[in-house]
Every structure is written in structure tokens, then in C-alpha cells.
Design a protein around this motif. Structure first.
Motif, mmCIF file in Angstrom:
data_model
loop_
_atom_site.group_PDB
_atom_site.id
_atom_site.type_symbol
_atom_site.label_atom_id
_atom_site.label_comp_id
_atom_site.label_asym_id
_atom_site.label_seq_id
_atom_site.Cartn_x
_atom_site.Cartn_y
_atom_site.Cartn_z
ATOM 1 N N ALA A 159 18.286 -36.171 6.836
ATOM 2 C CA ALA A 159 19.654 -36.373 7.313
ATOM 3 C C ALA A 159 19.890 -37.812 7.753
ATOM 4 O O ALA A 159 21.014 -38.322 7.627
ATOM 5 C CB ALA A 159 19.955 -35.419 8.470
ATOM 6 N N TYR A 160 18.856 -38.473 8.260
ATOM 7 C CA TYR A 160 18.987 -39.876 8.676
ATOM 8 C C TYR A 160 18.547 -40.850 7.581
ATOM 9 O O TYR A 160 18.355 -42.023 7.843
ATOM 10 C CB TYR A 160 18.204 -40.113 9.965
ATOM 11 C CG TYR A 160 18.903 -39.545 11.182
ATOM 12 C CD1 TYR A 160 20.012 -40.193 11.729
ATOM 13 C CD2 TYR A 160 18.502 -38.348 11.752
ATOM 14 C CE1 TYR A 160 20.676 -39.664 12.822
ATOM 15 C CE2 TYR A 160 19.163 -37.813 12.854
ATOM 16 C CZ TYR A 160 20.244 -38.476 13.386
ATOM 17 O OH TYR A 160 20.918 -37.949 14.472
ATOM 18 N N GLN A 161 18.382 -40.335 6.371
ATOM 19 C CA GLN A 161 18.100 -41.150 5.180
ATOM 20 C C GLN A 161 16.794 -41.919 5.298
ATOM 21 O O GLN A 161 16.670 -43.054 4.827
ATOM 22 C CB GLN A 161 19.267 -42.118 4.910
ATOM 23 C CG GLN A 161 20.596 -41.405 4.683
ATOM 24 C CD GLN A 161 21.761 -42.364 4.669
ATOM 25 O OE1 GLN A 161 22.313 -42.692 5.713
ATOM 26 N NE2 GLN A 161 22.143 -42.818 3.485
ATOM 27 N N CYS A 162 15.794 -41.284 5.910
ATOM 28 C CA CYS A 162 14.475 -41.888 6.015
ATOM 29 C C CYS A 162 13.687 -41.656 4.724
ATOM 30 O O CYS A 162 13.917 -40.682 4.000
ATOM 31 C CB CYS A 162 13.689 -41.300 7.182
ATOM 32 S SG CYS A 162 14.461 -41.519 8.795
ATOM 33 N N GLU A 163 12.748 -42.533 4.477
ATOM 34 C CA GLU A 163 11.788 -42.333 3.395
ATOM 35 C C GLU A 163 10.534 -41.707 3.995
ATOM 36 O O GLU A 163 9.849 -42.322 4.804
ATOM 37 C CB GLU A 163 11.432 -43.658 2.718
ATOM 38 C CG GLU A 163 10.400 -43.503 1.611
ATOM 39 C CD GLU A 163 9.979 -44.837 1.008
ATOM 40 O OE1 GLU A 163 8.995 -44.839 0.233
ATOM 41 O OE2 GLU A 163 10.619 -45.865 1.314
ATOM 42 N N VAL A 164 10.246 -40.475 3.611
ATOM 43 C CA VAL A 164 9.089 -39.763 4.149
ATOM 44 C C VAL A 164 7.885 -40.002 3.244
ATOM 45 O O VAL A 164 7.965 -39.822 2.032
ATOM 46 C CB VAL A 164 9.374 -38.254 4.264
ATOM 47 C CG1 VAL A 164 8.109 -37.499 4.660
ATOM 48 C CG2 VAL A 164 10.480 -38.001 5.278
ATOM 49 N N ARG A 165 6.785 -40.426 3.841
ATOM 50 C CA ARG A 165 5.512 -40.537 3.140
ATOM 51 C C ARG A 165 4.539 -39.533 3.760
ATOM 52 O O ARG A 165 4.286 -39.577 4.964
ATOM 53 C CB ARG A 165 4.946 -41.955 3.262
ATOM 54 C CG ARG A 165 5.780 -43.040 2.602
ATOM 55 C CD ARG A 165 5.681 -43.011 1.090
ATOM 56 N NE ARG A 165 6.402 -44.124 0.494
ATOM 57 C CZ ARG A 165 5.817 -45.269 0.104
ATOM 58 N NH1 ARG A 165 4.498 -45.437 0.271
ATOM 59 N NH2 ARG A 165 6.533 -46.240 -0.422
ATOM 60 N N HIS A 166 4.003 -38.655 2.946
ATOM 61 C CA HIS A 166 3.061 -37.667 3.440
ATOM 62 C C HIS A 166 1.657 -38.265 3.543
ATOM 63 O O HIS A 166 1.259 -39.099 2.723
ATOM 64 C CB HIS A 166 3.025 -36.455 2.504
ATOM 65 C CG HIS A 166 4.210 -35.554 2.639
ATOM 66 N ND1 HIS A 166 4.478 -34.865 3.800
ATOM 67 C CD2 HIS A 166 5.193 -35.230 1.766
ATOM 68 C CE1 HIS A 166 5.569 -34.145 3.629
ATOM 69 N NE2 HIS A 166 6.029 -34.348 2.411
ATOM 70 N N VAL A 167 0.902 -37.790 4.540
ATOM 71 C CA VAL A 167 -0.473 -38.227 4.771
ATOM 72 C C VAL A 167 -1.366 -37.003 4.706
ATOM 73 O O VAL A 167 -1.056 -35.962 5.293
ATOM 74 C CB VAL A 167 -0.624 -38.923 6.137
ATOM 75 C CG1 VAL A 167 -2.059 -39.395 6.352
ATOM 76 C CG2 VAL A 167 0.345 -40.096 6.248
ATOM 77 N N GLY A 168 -2.494 -37.125 4.011
ATOM 78 C CA GLY A 168 -3.363 -35.994 3.749
ATOM 79 C C GLY A 168 -3.969 -35.376 4.995
ATOM 80 O O GLY A 168 -4.105 -36.011 6.041
ATOM 81 N N MET A 169 -4.343 -34.106 4.865
ATOM 82 C CA MET A 169 -4.952 -33.346 5.942
ATOM 83 C C MET A 169 -6.261 -32.735 5.452
ATOM 84 O O MET A 169 -6.519 -32.655 4.248
ATOM 85 C CB MET A 169 -4.018 -32.228 6.416
ATOM 86 C CG MET A 169 -2.667 -32.698 6.913
ATOM 87 S SD MET A 169 -1.575 -31.300 7.291
ATOM 88 C CE MET A 169 -2.303 -30.675 8.797
ATOM 89 N N ASP A 170 -7.073 -32.286 6.409
ATOM 90 C CA ASP A 170 -8.252 -31.495 6.101
ATOM 91 C C ASP A 170 -8.348 -30.370 7.126
ATOM 92 O O ASP A 170 -7.363 -30.058 7.789
ATOM 93 C CB ASP A 170 -9.514 -32.367 6.052
ATOM 94 C CG ASP A 170 -9.771 -33.112 7.361
ATOM 95 O OD1 ASP A 170 -9.303 -32.647 8.439
ATOM 96 O OD2 ASP A 170 -10.439 -34.162 7.340
ATOM 97 N N ALA A 171 -9.518 -29.782 7.282
ATOM 98 C CA ALA A 171 -9.669 -28.642 8.177
ATOM 99 C C ALA A 171 -9.426 -28.996 9.633
ATOM 100 O O ALA A 171 -9.203 -28.108 10.463
ATOM 101 C CB ALA A 171 -11.059 -28.032 8.017
ATOM 102 N N GLU A 172 -9.459 -30.295 9.984
ATOM 103 C CA GLU A 172 -9.180 -30.747 11.347
ATOM 104 C C GLU A 172 -7.820 -31.425 11.466
ATOM 105 O O GLU A 172 -7.571 -32.156 12.413
ATOM 106 C CB GLU A 172 -10.276 -31.699 11.832
ATOM 107 C CG GLU A 172 -11.619 -31.062 12.061
ATOM 108 C CD GLU A 172 -12.593 -32.032 12.696
ATOM 109 O OE1 GLU A 172 -12.312 -32.571 13.795
ATOM 110 O OE2 GLU A 172 -13.659 -32.250 12.090
#
Length: 450
Positions: A159-172
């Protein structure tokens, strides 16, 4: 010598409006930022999932069956009779002082030492996230989020026109190495990250929890990069196996803005949350709050404060923890008994959610209509990404149904998955790309093998 043409006396023609068939006659008038507003996949499911014949493993609606309504009712009656004229009046944009003091006491259970002056009361933590994003983000700014991430947060950022970059996850949870790599890529691209949004405890939707060591590693990276963290902590007090871990905010008071809520530990209908922020940020939060709502709902604030004052709220949280633990155990047992080979899932140590991985070739998004026909609902993993990934995952919620309904829901889900797997084996249907494949820019959290 030629004379210049005389200016035309014809009036300017009005702009041509689109005349194609459309349902919304105001589409030409909307601000550009509305283009990023999309319906929540979870909200879209509500109409179907709330039918009594459907076992909904979709929404994260808290179960308040064990809330002592007689105590709450008596408290509200005294509130109206004794303080009604104040409680039903306008209030402070920052929130009522007695509630902010009580909030500091609640946060103390997770190691946070805070002053009431640095707390801003909000209409649920969702509004807190909206206000923080409004303060910090211009169109095109980069926000880092876990992969996957809370669907309500992704809606705010869009809604605020941000660029989202995802960052990887693991079991923690959030991977420090993935965070370093993402920051380096963005630095090389000349982009500045406004903040990292994270849910360290009992993650929504992945159900994983950052260890204390992991939290310290992430904070060390944030200090190196001068990176602001937004810590969303709705489930932190609802752990099943141990006392609450130290919050990120308890480990660093300058780089962390903390979001809290009473929706999970009391009742969501009062819509009371809060933001704990450094003093300078708090001042701007109050201004933003006043422009949005003038003041957060005063009656709800008095009601929550009275509940915390008159009732054993710590004991009530323990009741909730045991109730959700029983439902978590039912969910894990049902998955083990009914889901086909190749499915994976984690065993959450608290909170509301289990993250389920599907065998290769199955698509949770495409399968959803057939699941609803079989009278069971879930949320496809794609709802928790901004880039289309997550089709081989689903989020299951165990917080609301009874243990018996959870077992029945997993049985129905298992039947649907077995049919889908048989079709895939017979016809060789091409399924979605594996979200954990090496070609992707990040890793999804890998559930435990079933």
C-alpha cells in the motif's frame, strides 16, 4: 516573410475517458498507491471457511473460549458505572497513561525495560505497522522481510509502494548469512534498506522461532549495516516448552522498534496494540496517530487496563498456552496419521501455525478449490510472498478448532492430497518449481521430515 499562424480559438478538448466495460467508475481517480492494494488471501477465504460444515485450518483467529467472561463482564460493568464518562470520551493520541504503564509491565515478562512515555497505543499492532511504515517509507524504498512473511505486513508495504525483498529462513528463522547477502546485493545496486521486518517468536506463517544466539547474530549484522529492525511479537508469551526468549528490543533499544498486541493474550475485539519506539520516533508516531484516528479507542483502553488490574492475567496466559499446546499436539498427530508420504512439516514451540511442505508436483494454490469442496480450508503459501513463490507450501492454523475438529480437518486434507498425488503420478502433471531449489534467490524454511 511568412506570417505566423494565428492561435486557434478552438477550446481545449476535455480529456478522453476510458469507455470500456468496467465495474468501478472511479478507477481513473484513484491515487497510484491504490494499485498495490490487493485482497488478503485469508480474508477472501473467510466467507467459505466460516461455514459450519468446513473445518477451517486457515485463519489465525484466537480462541477465547477459556476467557472468564463473568470476570470480564463484571469489570466492564464497574468501568461504565465508575468511570464511564471518562472512558467514553476522547483521549490522548498517545494512549491513556494507566494502560501504557500496564503495557510496560507486560513487556517486562520478555525482558524489556521500557518507560511509558515511549509507548504509543494503536488500534491493534496492524495499525502500529502501518504508522511505522508511513513514517519511514517513500515509494520505491526497500523493505526486507523473511521468506515467507506475514500477509498483513506485505499488504501494508504494498500500500505504501515499497519494494519488498525476501530474506531466506531455516529451522531457526531468519538466516544471518542470507541477511548479509541481501544487504550486500542491495548495496551494490545502490539501494538503501529502510528496515527489516521480522517475527522472531513463533513466526507467522512458518511457525519457527529464532534462538537467542540467532537473535544476537541478527542484531550484530544490523549494527554493522546501521539497519533498523521492526520486531512484531504477537505470540511471544504463548510458548509451550519454555519461558519467553529475550526479545530483540530487550537486547537493543536503539535499533529495534517493537510491536505488541493484546489480541492474542486477551481478546482481539478490543483492538488494542502498541508500538515501543525510541523517543524521537515516538513523537512522530503520536502525530501520525492523531492524523489517522485522533486517538485510539478510549473505552477499549480502559477495558484492557481494568482487566489487567482486576484479573490474574498471567495465570490466564498459562491457560491459553495449555489450550493451544493441546491443539498443536492434535495437529501434529493428525498430520502424521493422515498426510501422504513426501509431505513435511515443523513442530512449532508456540504460537498458532504449522508450515507444511507438499510433495513435488503438487500446487497448494491450484488445489485449494478442491480442498474447500472437501470441506477443509487452509492458506496457500503464495499468500506469504510478494513474488509468486510458495506454491508447494501451505499454512495450517490450529488455534481455533477443537482438537477433534483438527483431527477431522487433517483427515479431509489427507484425502485431498492423496487424490492430488495419485493424479500427478498417473498423468505426470507439471507442478510448480521447488521453492527450495538452488536457482531461487532465497531459501524457504525447511520443515522437519514427516
Amino acid at each position: 516573410m511568412t506570417s505566423s499562424p494565428e492561435p486557434s480559438s478552438r477550446p481545449a478538448e476535455p480529456p478522453v475517458r476510458r469507455r470500456d466495460t468496467r465495474l468501478d467508475n472511479y478507477v481513473d481517480r484513484y491515487a497510484v498507491r491504490t494499485h498495490g492494494m490487493t485482497a488478503s488471501a485469508i480474508r477472501a477465504l473467510f466467507a467459505v471457511a466460516n461455514r459450519p460444515e468446513v473445518v477451517s485450518l486457515a485463519g489465525g483467529m484466537p480462541n477465547i473460549t477459556d476467557l472468564p467472561l463473568d470476570v470480564v463482564g463484571s469489570s466492564l460493568q464497574r468501568l461504565v458505572l465508575d468511570d464511564g464518562r471518562v472512558a467514553m470520551q476522547y483521549g490522548s493520541g498517545q494512549g491513556e497513561p494507566m494502560l501504557r504503564e500496564a503495557i510496560c509491565e507486560v513487556m517486562g515478562l520478555e525482558g524489556i525495560a521500557a518507560h511509558p512515555d515511549d509507548v504509543t497505543v494503536t488500534v491493534g499492532s496492524q495499525q502500529g505497522l502501518d504508522l511505522v511504515t508511513r513514517l519511514f517509507c517513500d515509494p520505491g524504498d526497500v523493505v526486507l522481510c523473511e521468506a515467507p512473511s506475514y500477509v498483513g505486513a506485505l499488504g501494508v508495504f504494498r500500500a505504501y509502494q515499497c519494494e519488498v525483498r525476501h530474506v531466506g529462513m531455516d529451522a531457526e528463522g531468519l538466516s544471518p548469512q542470507a541477511l548479509r547477502e541481501a544487504l550486500e546485493v542491495l548495496r551494490q545496486q545502490g539501494k538503501r534498506v529502510k528496515f527489516l521486518y521480522t517475527i522472531p517468536s513463533f513466526h507467522n506463517p512458518a511457525g519457527v522461532t529464532q534462538s537467542e544466539q540467532r537473535r544476537r547474530e541478527i542484531l550484530a549484522i544490523a549494527r554493522e549495516a546501521d539497519l533498523l529492525l521492526i520486531e512484531d511479537n504477537p505470540y511471544g508469551l504463548l510458548g509451550f516448552d519454555h519461558e519467553p526468549l529475550p526479545t530483540l528490543r530487550s537486547l537493543d533499544s536503539e535499533l529495534v522498534i517493537y510491536l505488541g498486541t493484546f489480541s492474542k493474550t486477551f481478546a482481539p475485539g478490543f483492538r488494542i496494540g502498541w508500538v515501543l519506539a525510541p523517543h524521537a520516533v515516538r513523537e512522530k508516531l503520536v502525530l501520525a496517530q492523531e492524523s489517522a484516528t485522533l486517538c485510539p479507542p478510549v473505552f477499549s483502553q480502559f477495558a484492557v487496563a481494568a482487566y489487567l488490574r482486576d484479573h490474574d492475567w498471567r495465570g490466564q496466559i498459562k491457560v491459553f498456552r495449555e489450550m493451544y499446546r493441546e491443539r498443536r499436539d492434535a495437529m501434529i498427530a493428525g498430520l502424521a496419521d493422515h498426510l501422504p508420504a513426501g509431505c513435511t512439516w515443523n513442530t512449532p514451540a508456540g504460537g498458532f501455525f504449522v508450515w507444511v511442505g507438499l510433495p513435488a508436483g503438487l500446487d497448494a494454490q491450484a488445489m485449494l478449490p478442491r480442498a474447500v469442496t472437501a470441506r477443509v480450508a487452509y492458506v496457500p503459501g503464495t499468500a506469504f510472498y510478494t513474488d509468486g513463490f510458495g506454491s508447494r507450501f501451505m499454512r495450517l492454523s490450529y488455534c481455533y478448532p477443537t482438537p477433534e475438529r483438527i483431527i477431522e480437518g487433517t483427515r479431509r486434507l489427507g484425502e485431498v492430497l492423496n487424490r492430488e498425488a495419485a493424479l500427478h503420478e498417473t498423468f505426470g502433471t507439471v507442478g510448480p518449481a521447488d521453492p527450495a531449489g538452488p536457482a531461487l534467490p532465497y531459501q524457504a524454511p525447511r520443515p522437519n521430515q514427516s
